[in-house]
Enzyme design. Structure first.
Site, mmCIF file in Angstrom:
data_model
loop_
_atom_site.group_PDB
_atom_site.id
_atom_site.type_symbol
_atom_site.label_atom_id
_atom_site.label_comp_id
_atom_site.label_asym_id
_atom_site.label_seq_id
_atom_site.Cartn_x
_atom_site.Cartn_y
_atom_site.Cartn_z
ATOM 1 N N ILE A 89 36.580 41.190 39.486
ATOM 2 C CA ILE A 89 36.479 42.227 38.457
ATOM 3 C C ILE A 89 36.351 43.600 39.110
ATOM 4 C CG2 ILE A 89 33.933 42.122 38.244
ATOM 5 C CD1 ILE A 89 34.386 42.381 35.169
ATOM 6 N N CYS A 90 37.001 44.577 38.497
ATOM 7 C CA CYS A 90 36.876 45.974 38.922
ATOM 8 C C CYS A 90 36.684 46.801 37.654
ATOM 9 C CB CYS A 90 38.101 46.423 39.728
ATOM 10 S SG CYS A 90 39.632 46.483 38.768
ATOM 11 N N ALA A 91 36.933 48.096 37.706
ATOM 12 C CA ALA A 91 36.695 48.944 36.539
ATOM 13 C C ALA A 91 37.652 48.626 35.396
ATOM 14 C CB ALA A 91 36.804 50.418 36.924
ATOM 15 N N MET A 125 35.729 45.924 33.770
ATOM 16 C CA MET A 125 34.457 46.279 33.145
ATOM 17 C C MET A 125 34.647 47.067 31.852
ATOM 18 S SD MET A 125 31.976 44.908 34.863
ATOM 19 C CE MET A 125 30.510 45.806 34.338
#
Length: 362
Positions: free
Chosen positions: A73-75, A101
């Site tokens: 997961i990243c932004a 996110m």
């Protein structure tokens, strides 16, 4: 070959069910420390910043566990997709969280609240925002909706109901309200709750009489909606504390109003009143059935209720309040109809968990 993905709803269900997986967080250290994915069961999280993969992919890949499925997961989901491709080329089974996110912060999850009529708590888990849909005799009232108007429109339509009202309990500071857009969509009135009404008012949803209770303090216009034994209380009360009175830079005045609300209109309610707030501090606030709420009798044991003096209450409630995020002032302006926020800006400003509660009073 397409990068394998998992939606945020599927990920949260898997974590809640205790699935054996590793969440690989690729954001920078500050972002990772400030806000993470939470599950109703513990989730194993490994933090390896995205730029570590850029600088030395082999060393970064070596830091990723191989004994469980990896979910990256990243932004927003772009950087994590690239890392998933690197991991899979190295033989590490991995999937990408679609939307990252941002998707976590906007995900809405409805939970049926035990009641003799239709009452749903809509949990925006990534932010801790709670909204409500009340349905009686085919009529619906939507309370404190987030800005994804289309989601609420689908949800109400799936219930076979027609919306007769859209309301906010107060002017929100942590997120852009979806109430004006929903009211316009359904052709029902909406008024920003700037000043609380005197005493009690009322409205009807089917055969259910909904009482509107003035509860100023968190904001001057804060109100609660009494539906049966339940009080949709906005940010006046949470399950472990009370709302902060400083978001309008008038902490003393609003703090005194909040004290009068606790010892006035709320004191008159029965102990078995079920308080349903507009925010949660995290997944730990939810009960076994998934709902966030508490009996008023339990909340009356909080230290905030035991401070009889207005002066002592204001001193205690303001002593531990941290400065609000800078974006809150702009979000309030938008919710008052004084400014327009572009969708991309709203997404950025809403990132992270809400900060609407006061710090606990000792």
């Amino acid at each position: 070959m397409e990068t394998p993905e998992i939606g945020i709803g599927e990920l949260l269900r898997a974590v809640d069910d205790g699935a054996s997986l590793v969440l690989l967080d690729l954001r920078n250290a500050d972002e990772h420390a400030a806000w993470r994915v939470e599950g109703r069961r513990p989730v194993t999280t490994v933090h390896v910043p995205y730029f570590d993969f850029i600088e030395d992919a082999e060393a970064a890949i070596a830091r990723v566990p191989r004994d469980r499925d990896v979910v990256a997961i990243c932004a927003k989901g772009g950087s994590s997709a690239m890392v998933v491709d690197l991991l899979r080329d190295a033989g590490v089974p991995a999937r990408n969280v679609a939307g990252g996110m941002v998707a976590y912060g906007e995900h809405l999850e409805p939970v049926r609240v035990p009641a003799p009529f239709g009452l749903w708590q809509v949990n925006r888990r990534g932010k801790g925002c709670l909204s409500y849909v009340v349905v009686v005799d085919g009529e619906a009232l939507v309370v404190d909706p987030s800005r994804d108007a289309a989601w609420y429109a689908r949800f109400v339509a799936d219930l076979g109901a027609q919306v007769v009202g859209v309301v906010d309990t107060h002017v929100h500071a942590d997120h852009v309200s979806g109430a004006p857009a929903l009211a316009a969509r359904w052709g029902v009135p909406y008024a920003a709750p700037v000043e609380a009404p005197a005493g009690e008012g009322g409205l009807a949803v089917g055969s259910l009489d909904v009482r509107v209770l003035a509860t100023p303090g968190h904001t001057p216009g804060s109100v609660g909606y009494r539906v049966g034994r339940h009080l949709l209380c906005g940010d006046t009360l949470f399950v472990r504390g009370v709302g902060r009175p400083d978001l309008g830079d008038r902490a003393d005045e609003w703090g005194r109003a909040l004290h009068r609300t606790l010892h006035g209109p709320l004191a008159a309610l029965a102990d078995d009143t079920i308080v349903l707030p507009a925010h949660a501090a995290g997944v730990h606030d939810a009960g076994p059935d998934g709902t966030v709420g508490a009996r008023l009798a339990a909340l009356r044991a909080l230290p905030e209720f035991r401070l009889a003096s207005e002066d002592a209450f204001v001193r205690a409630i303001t002593a531990r309040i941290a400065p609000p995020p800078a974006a809150y002032a702009e979000i309030v302006r938008a919710n008052l109809g004084l400014a327009t926020i572009a969708p991309d800006a709203a997404t950025e400003w809403e990132l992270g968990r809400n900060q609407c509660a006061s710090a606990r009073v000792a």
